[in-house]
Design an enzyme around this catalytic site. Structure first.
Site, PDB file in Angstrom:
ATOM      1  N   GLU A 126      32.613  44.383  44.337  1.00  0.00           N
ATOM      2  CA  GLU A 126      32.464  45.020  45.226  1.00  0.00           C
ATOM      3  C   GLU A 126      34.271  45.994  45.718  1.00  0.00           C
ATOM      4  OE1 GLU A 126      30.481  42.850  45.433  1.00  0.00           O
ATOM      5  OE2 GLU A 126      28.598  44.295  44.605  1.00  0.00           O
ATOM      6  N   GLY A 163      55.444  26.635  37.176  1.00  0.00           N
ATOM      7  CA  GLY A 163      54.513  26.205  36.780  1.00  0.00           C
ATOM      8  C   GLY A 163      53.120  26.089  35.573  1.00  0.00           C
ATOM      9  N   THR A 189      62.583  30.186  36.108  1.00  0.00           N
ATOM     10  CA  THR A 189      63.401  29.145  34.834  1.00  0.00           C
ATOM     11  C   THR A 189      64.306  30.205  34.659  1.00  0.00           C
ATOM     12  OG1 THR A 189      60.706  28.577  34.454  1.00  0.00           O
ATOM     13  CG2 THR A 189      62.755  28.500  33.122  1.00  0.00           C
ATOM     14  N   ARG A 194      44.948  27.293  36.286  1.00  0.00           N
ATOM     15  CA  ARG A 194      46.091  26.712  35.726  1.00  0.00           C
ATOM     16  C   ARG A 194      45.990  25.628  33.804  1.00  0.00           C
ATOM     17  NH1 ARG A 194      50.418  26.338  39.350  1.00  0.00           N
ATOM     18  NH2 ARG A 194      50.887  24.788  38.324  1.00  0.00           N
ATOM     19  N   GLU A 203      45.525  36.008  46.157  1.00  0.00           N
ATOM     20  CA  GLU A 203      46.535  35.243  47.302  1.00  0.00           C
ATOM     21  C   GLU A 203      47.674  35.033  47.731  1.00  0.00           C
ATOM     22  OE1 GLU A 203      48.577  31.236  45.742  1.00  0.00           O
ATOM     23  OE2 GLU A 203      48.781  32.289  44.011  1.00  0.00           O
ATOM     24  N   GLY A 227      32.160  41.973  38.458  1.00  0.00           N
ATOM     25  CA  GLY A 227      31.527  42.486  39.201  1.00  0.00           C
ATOM     26  C   GLY A 227      31.313  42.220  40.920  1.00  0.00           C
ATOM     27  N   ARG A 253      28.187  33.988  42.068  1.00  0.00           N
ATOM     28  CA  ARG A 253      27.601  35.209  42.377  1.00  0.00           C
ATOM     29  C   ARG A 253      26.141  35.009  41.773  1.00  0.00           C
ATOM     30  NH1 ARG A 253      26.999  39.686  41.092  1.00  0.00           N
ATOM     31  NH2 ARG A 253      29.270  41.105  41.519  1.00  0.00           N
ATOM     32  N   ASP A 289      50.198  34.275  35.761  1.00  0.00           N
ATOM     33  CA  ASP A 289      50.056  35.810  36.586  1.00  0.00           C
ATOM     34  C   ASP A 289      50.590  36.554  35.588  1.00  0.00           C
ATOM     35  OD1 ASP A 289      50.123  33.295  38.321  1.00  0.00           O
ATOM     36  OD2 ASP A 289      52.812  33.666  39.521  1.00  0.00           O
TER      37      ASP A 289
HETATM   38  O1  F6P Z   1      53.316  30.861  39.682  1.00  0.00           O
HETATM   39  C1  F6P Z   1      51.976  30.470  39.453  1.00  0.00           C
HETATM   40  C2  F6P Z   1      51.228  30.232  40.125  1.00  0.00           C
HETATM   41  O2  F6P Z   1      50.381  29.240  39.443  1.00  0.00           O
HETATM   42  C3  F6P Z   1      51.113  31.340  41.315  1.00  0.00           C
HETATM   43  O3  F6P Z   1      50.030  31.723  40.666  1.00  0.00           O
HETATM   44  C4  F6P Z   1      50.756  30.053  42.788  1.00  0.00           C
HETATM   45  O4  F6P Z   1      50.609  30.661  43.224  1.00  0.00           O
HETATM   46  C5  F6P Z   1      51.477  28.802  41.955  1.00  0.00           C
HETATM   47  O5  F6P Z   1      52.087  29.183  40.441  1.00  0.00           O
HETATM   48  C6  F6P Z   1      51.493  28.033  42.360  1.00  0.00           C
HETATM   49  O6  F6P Z   1      52.244  26.844  42.341  1.00  0.00           O
HETATM   50  P1  F6P Z   1      52.124  25.358  43.097  1.00  0.00           P
HETATM   51  O7  F6P Z   1      51.090  24.679  41.669  1.00  0.00           O
HETATM   52  O8  F6P Z   1      53.543  24.739  43.201  1.00  0.00           O
HETATM   53  O9  F6P Z   1      50.931  24.984  43.895  1.00  0.00           O
END
Ligand code: F6P
Length: 334
Positions: free
Chosen positions: A199, A22, A116, A267, A234, A197, A166, A139
């Site tokens: 909860e 990524g 990698t 990203r 996620e 902020g 928010r 990450d």
């Molecule tokens: O590893 C970086 C990341 O952005 C993760 O946070 C996410 O789960 C994943 O890559 C998403 O990957 P892709 O771009 O292949 O959907």
């Protein structure tokens, strides 16, 4: 098995650099530093397009100082990135090795994450091509560096989105479940929860159940709180933001719930100052590490000091999430 052996790594003449996995903001700053450090030391540099996939296909481009002008501020990666299935096979790695030999490459700088580094380590064991890694992932889940390149930008991007959510959460007295990236870690989620902020924060590193989240929301509801932010990484064990929101809605039907998945916005974008600096530091360290005969290590910054951590550790050891941050969310949302 063919091994690529150097009599003296200190006289390395040509290296290659690639980005893989990524993408993350600051990868270009790192690449720029790699190219300019090599140039500074009189070493030729090739860029390999699309990571291991381009290595197999021979997508090599000669880079010089000018090739990386005007890139330090750019998000994404000018070398592009890919995840290669073929490199996972021995045949694929043989093809990649042949390409490196044809181009006279004596060492590699790999900018990416654990996938990698795993590939690079297997490759070195089979063919002897030394690789130094640069931690490029939003990450921040890599052992051997306090921060990864792109993490700071991703957190700031996510926070900007959360601030906007928010506003509308407050206007409509709603409970928003906001999903941030982090397949295996809550590194992005936690600062977003504190700075945004929230909860509640739900991350893979803690076993916080939906039931506990429900209790917290009910307590807030009784205290006449009218809007709520729940940050869900996620990769949380309870499921993604949609799953968590559905379970909460079933338990508290009167709560007006909405879900926002911030997704790949995290990203992209121009890297923050911190990511430009980190990318530049690591890029220099990666090339100088190779020149000093290092291999199968990742350059990182721990406690403000440059360290090289073996790939085996970056791959197998888990960087613990500071649990006091989770407690902070609880205290600050009272
Ligand atoms: O590893 C970086 C990341 O952005 C993760 O946070 C996410 O789960 C994943 O890559 C998403 O990957 P892709 O771009 O292949 O959907």
């Amino acid at each position: 098995m063919t091994q690529y052996i150097f009599d003296n790594p200190l006289i390395m003449k040509r290296i290659a650099v690639f980005t893989s996995g990524g993408d993350s903001p600051g990868m270009n700053a790192c690449l720029r530093a790699v190219v300019r450090t090599a140039t500074y030391h009189g070493i030729e540099v090739y860029g390999i397009m699309r990571g291991f996939s381009g290595m197999i296909k021979g997508e090599f481009v000669k880079l010089d100082s000018a090739s990386v002008s005007n890139t330090v501020q750019k998000g994404g990666t000018i070398l592009k990135s890919a995840r290669s299935q073929r490199f996972m096979t021995k045949e694929g790695r043989q093809e990649a090795f042949d390409q490196l030999v044809n181009h006279g490459i004596e060492g590699l700088v790999a900018i990416g994450g654990n996938g990698t580094f795993t590939g690079a380590m297997i490759f070195e064991e089979e063919f002897g091509i030394p690789t130094v890694g640069a931690p490029g992932t939003i990450d921040n889940d890599l052992y051997g560096t306090d921060y990864t390149i792109g993490y700071d930008t991703a957190v700031n991007t996510a926070l900007e989105c959360i601030d906007k959510i928010r506003d509308t959460a407050d206007s409509h007295d709603r409970c928003f479940f906001i999903e941030v990236m982090g397949r295996d870690s809550g590194y992005i989620a936690v600062p977003c929860a504190i700075g945004g902020g929230a909860e509640i924060v739900m991350v893979p590193e803690t076993q916080m159940s939906v039931e506990v989240a429900i209790e917290t929301l009910q307590t807030g509801w009784k205290r006449h709180k009218t809007s709520f932010i729940v940050i869900v990484a996620e990769g949380d064990e309870e499921g993604n933001a949609h799953t968590v929101a559905a379970k909460v809605k079933a338990a508290i039907p009167e709560l007006d719930t909405r879900v926002t998945v911030i997704g790949h916005i995290q990203r992209g974008g121009a890297p923050t100052a911190a990511d430009r600096l980190l990318g530049s530091q690591i890029g220099i360290a990666a090339v100088e590490g190779l020149m000093n005969g290092m291999k199968n290590v990742m350059a990182g910054i721990v406690d403000r000091k440059l360290v090289y951590t073996p790939f085996t550790d970056t791959i197998n050891k888990r960087k613990p999430l500071n649990q006091s941050f989770i407690r902070m969310v609880e205290i600050l949302s009272v």
